[in-house]
Design a protein around this motif. Structure first.
Motif, PDB file in Angstrom:
ATOM      1  N   ASN A  46       7.031  -1.518  12.667  1.00  0.00           N
ATOM      2  CA  ASN A  46       8.036  -2.378  13.298  1.00  0.00           C
ATOM      3  C   ASN A  46       7.719  -3.865  13.167  1.00  0.00           C
ATOM      4  OD1 ASN A  46       9.506  -0.051  14.256  1.00  0.00           O
ATOM      5  ND2 ASN A  46       7.821   0.206  15.689  1.00  0.00           N
ATOM      6  N   MET A  47       7.275  -4.241  12.000  1.00  0.00           N
ATOM      7  CA  MET A  47       6.879  -5.620  11.719  1.00  0.00           C
ATOM      8  C   MET A  47       8.075  -6.428  11.221  1.00  0.00           C
ATOM      9  SD  MET A  47       4.189  -6.586   8.736  1.00  0.00           S
ATOM     10  CE  MET A  47       2.963  -7.737   9.213  1.00  0.00           C
TER      11      MET A  47
ATOM     12  N   ILE B 154       9.135  -0.167   3.909  1.00  0.00           N
ATOM     13  CA  ILE B 154       8.663  -1.552   3.835  1.00  0.00           C
ATOM     14  C   ILE B 154       9.667  -2.351   3.013  1.00  0.00           C
ATOM     15  CG2 ILE B 154       6.797  -3.078   3.098  1.00  0.00           C
ATOM     16  CD1 ILE B 154       4.955  -0.564   3.190  1.00  0.00           C
ATOM     17  N   THR B 155      10.145  -3.454   3.582  1.00  0.00           N
ATOM     18  CA  THR B 155      11.089  -4.312   2.872  1.00  0.00           C
ATOM     19  C   THR B 155      10.470  -5.694   2.708  1.00  0.00           C
ATOM     20  OG1 THR B 155      12.958  -3.151   3.857  1.00  0.00           O
ATOM     21  CG2 THR B 155      13.410  -5.308   2.900  1.00  0.00           C
ATOM     22  N   ILE B 156      10.406  -6.152   1.457  1.00  0.00           N
ATOM     23  CA  ILE B 156       9.900  -7.488   1.152  1.00  0.00           C
ATOM     24  C   ILE B 156      11.073  -8.301   0.608  1.00  0.00           C
ATOM     25  CG2 ILE B 156       8.194  -8.833  -0.116  1.00  0.00           C
ATOM     26  CD1 ILE B 156       6.889  -6.694   1.637  1.00  0.00           C
ATOM     27  N   THR B 157      11.367  -9.417   1.263  1.00  0.00           N
ATOM     28  CA  THR B 157      12.465 -10.279   0.838  1.00  0.00           C
ATOM     29  C   THR B 157      11.886 -11.613   0.382  1.00  0.00           C
ATOM     30  OG1 THR B 157      13.874  -9.251   2.510  1.00  0.00           O
ATOM     31  CG2 THR B 157      14.649 -11.321   1.536  1.00  0.00           C
TER      32      THR B 157
ATOM     33  N   VAL C 145       8.428  -9.975   5.454  1.00  0.00           N
ATOM     34  CA  VAL C 145       7.930  -8.601   5.403  1.00  0.00           C
ATOM     35  C   VAL C 145       8.458  -7.875   6.638  1.00  0.00           C
ATOM     36  CG1 VAL C 145       5.891  -7.133   5.309  1.00  0.00           C
ATOM     37  CG2 VAL C 145       5.840  -9.409   4.245  1.00  0.00           C
ATOM     38  N   GLN C 146       9.200  -6.797   6.400  1.00  0.00           N
ATOM     39  CA  GLN C 146       9.750  -6.001   7.491  1.00  0.00           C
ATOM     40  C   GLN C 146       9.380  -4.541   7.275  1.00  0.00           C
ATOM     41  OE1 GLN C 146      13.761  -7.633   6.542  1.00  0.00           O
ATOM     42  NE2 GLN C 146      13.992  -7.637   8.766  1.00  0.00           N
ATOM     43  N   THR C 147       9.088  -3.851   8.366  1.00  0.00           N
ATOM     44  CA  THR C 147       8.791  -2.424   8.271  1.00  0.00           C
ATOM     45  C   THR C 147       9.574  -1.660   9.325  1.00  0.00           C
ATOM     46  OG1 THR C 147       6.938  -2.474   9.830  1.00  0.00           O
ATOM     47  CG2 THR C 147       6.429  -2.879   7.503  1.00  0.00           C
ATOM     48  N   ASN C 148       9.748  -0.389   9.052  1.00  0.00           N
ATOM     49  CA  ASN C 148      10.252   0.541  10.050  1.00  0.00           C
ATOM     50  C   ASN C 148       9.056   1.026  10.845  1.00  0.00           C
ATOM     51  OD1 ASN C 148      12.819   0.152   9.060  1.00  0.00           O
ATOM     52  ND2 ASN C 148      12.770   1.934   7.735  1.00  0.00           N
ATOM     53  N   ASN C 149       9.138   2.192  11.437  1.00  0.00           N
ATOM     54  CA  ASN C 149       8.033   2.671  12.264  1.00  0.00           C
ATOM     55  C   ASN C 149       6.899   3.320  11.475  1.00  0.00           C
ATOM     56  OD1 ASN C 149       9.024   5.195  11.612  1.00  0.00           O
ATOM     57  ND2 ASN C 149       9.825   5.623  13.646  1.00  0.00           N
ATOM     58  N   LEU C 150       7.055   3.412  10.142  1.00  0.00           N
ATOM     59  CA  LEU C 150       6.017   3.975   9.261  1.00  0.00           C
ATOM     60  C   LEU C 150       5.646   5.410   9.623  1.00  0.00           C
ATOM     61  CD1 LEU C 150       3.639   0.887   8.866  1.00  0.00           C
ATOM     62  CD2 LEU C 150       5.668   1.447   7.547  1.00  0.00           C
ATOM     63  N   ARG C 151       6.607   6.154  10.189  1.00  0.00           N
ATOM     64  CA  ARG C 151       6.349   7.532  10.608  1.00  0.00           C
ATOM     65  C   ARG C 151       7.206   8.516   9.823  1.00  0.00           C
ATOM     66  NH1 ARG C 151       3.108   7.880  14.842  1.00  0.00           N
ATOM     67  NH2 ARG C 151       2.727   5.991  16.016  1.00  0.00           N
TER      68      ARG C 151
END
Length: 101
Positions: free
Chosen positions: A33-34, A64-67, A75-81
């Motif tokens: 959630n970054m 993981i999304t890098i814009t 840098v954006q992430t979901n919950n990585l689960r």
């Protein structure tokens, strides 16, 4: 052309280049959630890059999304689960390195 040569104490070349080398500007942990933005003036003028380590494969990389921004990266992430609720393998060890070459 100009370059840089580095020799060890025996006079052997240990680093030799006549082109640009990389400059690391940031290295930070990727967490669930970054939403983090990193900017630097060199990212607007030189050739920017990012590297995610260890290699994130499969569905993890989809989280993981890098814009690219004009002078940085977001840098954006979901919950990585995974769907069963557990963290993806290697999710606790993910890092991103941002730099220019």
């Amino acid at each position: 052309m100009q370059g840089l040569q580095v020799f060890n104490d025996l006079g052997q070349i240990v680093f030799d280049t006549n082109t640009k080398t990389i400059k690391v500007l940031a290295n930070f942990k990727i967490v669930p959630n970054m939403d983090r933005t990193f900017t630097h003036s060199l990212l607007a003028t030189d050739s920017p890059f990012y590297i995610i380590t260890p290699v994130a494969t499969g569905n993890l990389i989809d989280q993981i999304t890098i814009t690219k921004l004009s002078n940085g990266f977001r840098v954006q992430t979901n919950n990585l689960r995974m769907s069963n609720g557990s963290l993806y393998p290697n999710a606790n060890f993910l890092e991103i390195t941002i730099g220019v070459y």
